[in-house]
Design a protein around this motif. Structure first.
Motif, PDB file in Angstrom:
ATOM      1  N   TYR A 139       0.938  -1.135   0.039  1.00  0.00           N
ATOM      2  CA  TYR A 139       0.027   0.019   0.102  1.00  0.00           C
ATOM      3  C   TYR A 139       0.740   1.185   0.167  1.00  0.00           C
ATOM      4  O   TYR A 139       1.581   1.658   1.033  1.00  0.00           O
ATOM      5  CB  TYR A 139      -1.012  -0.078   1.137  1.00  0.00           C
TER       6      TYR A 139
ATOM      7  N   ALA B 114      -1.730  -5.415  -5.013  1.00  0.00           N
ATOM      8  CA  ALA B 114      -2.639  -4.230  -4.944  1.00  0.00           C
ATOM      9  C   ALA B 114      -2.010  -3.053  -4.501  1.00  0.00           C
ATOM     10  O   ALA B 114      -1.319  -2.996  -3.394  1.00  0.00           O
ATOM     11  CB  ALA B 114      -4.065  -4.361  -4.266  1.00  0.00           C
TER      12      ALA B 114
ATOM     13  N   ALA C  52      -2.926   0.761  -3.380  1.00  0.00           N
ATOM     14  CA  ALA C  52      -4.035   1.636  -2.763  1.00  0.00           C
ATOM     15  C   ALA C  52      -3.835   3.122  -2.789  1.00  0.00           C
ATOM     16  O   ALA C  52      -2.517   3.442  -2.338  1.00  0.00           O
ATOM     17  CB  ALA C  52      -4.384   1.204  -1.487  1.00  0.00           C
TER      18      ALA C  52
ATOM     19  N   GLU D 181      -6.689  -0.214  -5.313  1.00  0.00           N
ATOM     20  CA  GLU D 181      -7.673   0.105  -4.482  1.00  0.00           C
ATOM     21  C   GLU D 181      -7.863   1.661  -4.111  1.00  0.00           C
ATOM     22  O   GLU D 181      -6.595   2.261  -4.075  1.00  0.00           O
ATOM     23  CB  GLU D 181      -7.542  -0.846  -2.957  1.00  0.00           C
TER      24      GLU D 181
ATOM     25  N   TRP E  72      -8.322   2.146   1.247  1.00  0.00           N
ATOM     26  CA  TRP E  72      -7.309   1.130   1.692  1.00  0.00           C
ATOM     27  C   TRP E  72      -7.896   0.168   2.753  1.00  0.00           C
ATOM     28  O   TRP E  72      -7.576  -0.939   2.692  1.00  0.00           O
ATOM     29  CB  TRP E  72      -6.342   1.659   2.738  1.00  0.00           C
TER      30      TRP E  72
ATOM     31  N   ASN F 201     -10.448  -1.739   1.820  1.00  0.00           N
ATOM     32  CA  ASN F 201     -10.624  -2.948   0.990  1.00  0.00           C
ATOM     33  C   ASN F 201      -9.585  -3.882   1.019  1.00  0.00           C
ATOM     34  O   ASN F 201      -9.714  -5.047   0.659  1.00  0.00           O
ATOM     35  CB  ASN F 201     -11.017  -2.355  -0.406  1.00  0.00           C
ATOM     36  N   LEU F 202      -8.492  -3.401   1.299  1.00  0.00           N
ATOM     37  CA  LEU F 202      -7.326  -4.348   1.299  1.00  0.00           C
ATOM     38  C   LEU F 202      -7.351  -5.191   2.281  1.00  0.00           C
ATOM     39  O   LEU F 202      -6.981  -6.440   2.207  1.00  0.00           O
ATOM     40  CB  LEU F 202      -6.018  -3.614   1.342  1.00  0.00           C
TER      41      LEU F 202
ATOM     42  N   ARG G 106      -9.636  -8.409   1.381  1.00  0.00           N
ATOM     43  CA  ARG G 106      -9.098  -9.109   0.229  1.00  0.00           C
ATOM     44  C   ARG G 106      -8.516 -10.461   0.818  1.00  0.00           C
ATOM     45  O   ARG G 106      -7.569 -10.236   1.546  1.00  0.00           O
ATOM     46  CB  ARG G 106      -8.402  -8.310  -0.709  1.00  0.00           C
TER      47      ARG G 106
END
Lengths: 380, 380, 380, 380
Positions: free
Chosen positions: C4, C32, C34, C54, C57, C59-60, C63
């Motif tokens: 991230y 991913a 973010a 994303e 954050w 949402n991370l 997952r």
């Protein structure tokens, strides 16, 4: 004892300091200073501390209170004075280079050998041998710490004539100076390298260059050929720079450079020596340091270490200050005088001998010959 | 785009990084990795990030998704691959030295010229040109800050074979490696010096030496002549060290050294350049620094200054970190790939060209010829 | 795995490189990225090589293909993200300083301890620990080579705000940045010193200074108090420089300095450690070197040696190039990611832990408290 | 003129050299050497070149041929001798630190002021002011080249008592030496910093430490308290090291360290000064160098430059050798004597004055007071 010192201050300083710092078997006396001008010599003697003056150097040789002659004249009078002094039984300390030609140097070396048989000592003044760090370098090599020597990288870099308007002083005229950077500073780096290695160059391949071929006449150049030229300039007749490769008798290969055109380098007499067990590097611009790499250590722990050559156990250093309090240029002369007086007192032959000086002269001549013949390999 | 990388990691790293740090006119793709062993090549491709593999490099030349071939093979296959690739219309990035002989290099340079006329680009990978400090040195010279160049002092010092028990690897065998320190690292210091000066060597006087004449066979030396010897040793057939003097067309004189016997020096590619207005010095062991002396300042204020080549305005450095956060060895390859891709995108010919590589080859050949003929001066 | 990364390039580079150079127990994936702006995040992900994006954050954390969160946001969001991520069972790599207050850092350290009990790992990103020379310094101290540690001299010198016209960026505003040079770079030198010594500061006496008290508003400073001022300037509310003395629990005494006003010093994180048996010194501006003095050698042979930390046996270095081919700033991040992945794979807790980060926070707070109270001694 | 020299060689050397190298308004004479032992003083006078001897220093004050007294005794007799000599109308050169207490120093400063009104001169011998590089540093600051001074980093590092078996010499006993590293070498770094800045410390926060609290009695320690102890050890009653932070009246903040426990540092008096327009750094272990960063140059061209302080235009250097031929420790004393004689000849007051020496004494006292009171800020 006596000094015959046109160089004046440096040598006078050395004679004065040596007694205060070293125990000596014979004591240095500042008996007489010789010079051509009565007024200037008297004034110098007074300021510098000499007890009497002479305006003809030959008088020095007949004085009983004079035991040693310190020759600091230009190279073209070295041979005459040294030969006469040795003949008169005076010890002789002679500035470098020993002479302006191999022939003169040969005569001087022969006279020195004969004099030594009668107990009269002689020494050529390659003063950089007396930098503590240089003497330590020699000790390390002699002790075998570097193993077999593979490489020597020697340079002597100065920059005082980079400006093309710098005048045509006597050092730039072949009839006066013999050669240029090669003889003046190249001689030093050759001797220093040979001293550190305890070995001699056997052959060379050389190249010389004069970058600025004409310069304005200096005020002191009256009488030179061509002075009548309307542009006020005359030819530079010596090398500005000399490069050469060489081989030592012990197997090391070497590169050397002497130049007065290395902008930013003031007095960079630098030598790096690489051996099978270690390496050393020295730079006179940082004269109190010797850098040493011990190749027998694990690779992970090793690297060039900066030894401050100011410990009591280091050459010469014990006579001076506590660790970390450095010496300067003039101390090389104090050490030189000390070593000479010690040799006289002990009845041994000091080094570098006139023979050593002759050898350097032969290297210089070989470089010039090689440079003149397409750099072909030339035996020393 | 494609890489053909036996060197593997360094070049793969370069291809991956270049797009993230530089704006490029064409984007780098890691299309295919070529290698002889299917297993090892597949494994390397996976780890290093290549999309596909080839076990015959010739297949690369017929693939439409391959536009560029990056030749990292040993020198004996450079010519064959490069000529075929250029013929096939692929751009070629070729490792140094360009070839194992002047003849091969001539053929390659001619092919590159012909290809360039068709828009096909080529470059020889003298990666040290892409050290920011080296590129800055060239900029300084090009801007005239050093004035007329008088001196070059170039050395490339390593120490990985100081130990006489280090085995007889392929780099120490003439039939495989062509030459020793001279071709391997001497080539780099020649190219770097010529790059900085923007000038070329016109003649040389050389000397080479093999200090350790026999070494134990390495595990990978099967089949070499003499392997049957009872002592398990065989002859070293290349130089351990090479020294040479040179002259540049612009008037500078130079000394060079390449050696693998400089104990304590790991990767010391060092160059000092002295000019009439200033001087520069660089050492790859401190790769983020360039030392510069401005001789136009008053003597009392001047000295070599340590420029950290990490400012936004310095070559390449602006793409990376804030000042003082240094780069490393691998970034030379990233910059190399970047410059090549930029040239392809802009339709210009990148440097160093195969012609530049051929010139270095000629210098190497001249040094060897001179060394074989008593160091006599040899025109490049 | 996932990053991230607002810092973007450095961390992306690290994730990409680590797999190619190190054998890892778990493989790094760039799953991913973010960011708040959909466009800019997508563009960055494409350039830098992340597989998806994303814009929230959080949402991370839901997952399943994300196992690790790499927090590179400004300090004011570290605590919120880290606590949530650890709670969600994600490993956390968090940029330094750990938080903007001791209270936040305490909560994070407690959460990290609880997570570790469930096999969830965390690490604070004091990347300078991963400079090979710094790691070697720690090894030397741990091996007892320095004996009892007497002195630490730590400075972190930069010069990017020497110019009083440099604008009032967020780093110069206390509400955004927490503190100035102290928290930004002082935190690094504290952690690096504690890491090398394997010891912690127990008390400090501090002094801080803001030399330039007002600066022109930067373009990005909209909304700051006082922006309406007619001179376009506003107050600098953090320290420009911080000095402090300290004591380590093992008996060493120390001085530290963090400043952005050391003209000419770009990123000089320097540490010298003096012990009863030896000393070490490091400067990030020469990041591939560690200088070591072995005090057990005879004084005549000893001196600080420059170890090029590029040997196969040196920390991290074996994964990269041959000796003498240096690394750069970005490799500290590669090593950091490597060590974290290794710890995850092996099921151990990596260092520096959040607890370590909390300790540094406490030192920073103690320095500020001491500076506010006439430099009186303040327990950490 | 006369010297009263227990230090002997250094000062004798200075008196002898000064006349040969500098034009002086009054000439130095080596009239009398004073010492307690008739034999040893006579021997020293002979070796060092003094014309006569005295075994009671008071006799010096009644001799008409003595115009100046050079006090090189330990600190506990400075005040008595200096006050008597000034009263007797003799010029006084007094070793540092000026006295063993602020009260004594105040009396001396007052006496010096009164004497100056009668044309009698005095000077305290902070000799490091006379290193050419230090004098050049002051010149640069005075010329405004550094702009506003922001930072001073001063250390004086030695290592001669790292070994815990080093004996309990008088310098480690408070009743004899007054203080330890703080007064001995801390005094030098304070004076040198104040000299370079032309500014004074106004407050400090200090910390002192004695690492080795007991040591074996030295042969010369007879009569010390506790000597009867069976282990042959006694207490070290002075500091081994002292650290302090400070503020200058002009706004600069500073950190200082004086220690005898910095293994590998022999005589490292180091000062770095950072200003708004440039920076300087000096290290006595490389005494012929001053490093200067000109912050007004473009960032791309700037860096710390190594100025060899050996040019004719540099302070003191013009009296000595050509560029690049360095000076050593003893020359600081020659310069000191020269400046004092010049002031006497010109009828001006030399510096550093006793007032300057008193100020340093006050800083030392403030550091000790702060250290005793939890490092709280203490006004000088």
């Amino acid at each position: 004892m006596v000094g015959y010192a046109f160089m004046g201050r440096v040598h006078s300083q050395a004679w004065r300091s040596v007694g205060a710092f070293f125990d000596l078997p014979v004591s240095p006396a500042m008996t007489a200073l010789a010079g051509r001008s009565p007024e200037r010599t008297a004034e110098a003697a007074r300021t510098l501390g000499w007890a009497s003056v002479e305006t003809d150097w030959k008088n020095l040789l007949t004085r009983e209170d004079v035991h040693l002659v310190d020759i600091c004249t230009p190279g073209d009078s070295h041979a005459e004075i040294a030969l006469a002094a040795l003949e008169a039984g005076k010890h002789v300390l002679c500035e470098k280079p020993l002479a302006n030609s191999v022939a003169e140097a040969e005569a001087m070396a022969e006279a020195a050998r004969a004099a030594a048989a009668r107990g009269v000592r002689s020494m050529v003044a390659f003063n950089y041998r007396r930098v503590p760090a240089v003497a330590l370098a020699r000790r390390y090599v002699a002790e075998g710490r570097l193993g077999e020597i593979r490489h020597v990288r020697g340079v002597y870099l100065q920059d005082w004539i980079v400006d093309p308007e710098f005048p045509l002083v006597w050092r730039l005229q072949k009839d006066k100076a013999g050669s240029g950077a090669l003889g003046d500073i190249g001689a030093h780096v050759i001797d220093t390298a040979e001293f550190i290695l305890g070995d001699r160059l056997t052959g060379v391949s050389g190249l010389t260059e004069t970058f600025v071929k004409e310069r304005p006449y200096a005020g002191d150049s009256a009488g030179l050929t061509g002075q009548g030229r309307s542009d006020g300039k005359g030819p530079v007749t010596v090398d500005d720079a000399a490069l050469f490769l060489g081989r030592f008798s012990g197997g090391a290969i070497a590169s050397f450079e002497a130049t007065r055109f290395a902008a930013g380098r003031k007095n960079a007499l630098r030598i790096e020596v690489s051996g099978s067990l270690g390496s050393l590097t020295f730079d006179f611009e940082s004269l109190n340091e010797l850098w040493y790499h011990d190749h027998t250590l694990p690779a992970e722990d090793s690297g060039f270490r900066r030894i401050l050559v100011t410990e009591a156990g280091h050459p010469y250093a014990g006579a001076w200050w506590p660790p970390g309090h450095g010496l300067g240029y003039e101390h090389t002369f104090v050490h030189e005088v000390r070593d000479f007086l010690e040799a006289i007192g002990e009845g041994t032959d000091p080094t570098p001998s006139f023979e050593d000086g002759l050898h350097v002269q032969r290297v210089l001549a070989a470089v010039e010959r090689s440079a003149a013949e397409d750099s072909r390999w030339t035996t020393v």
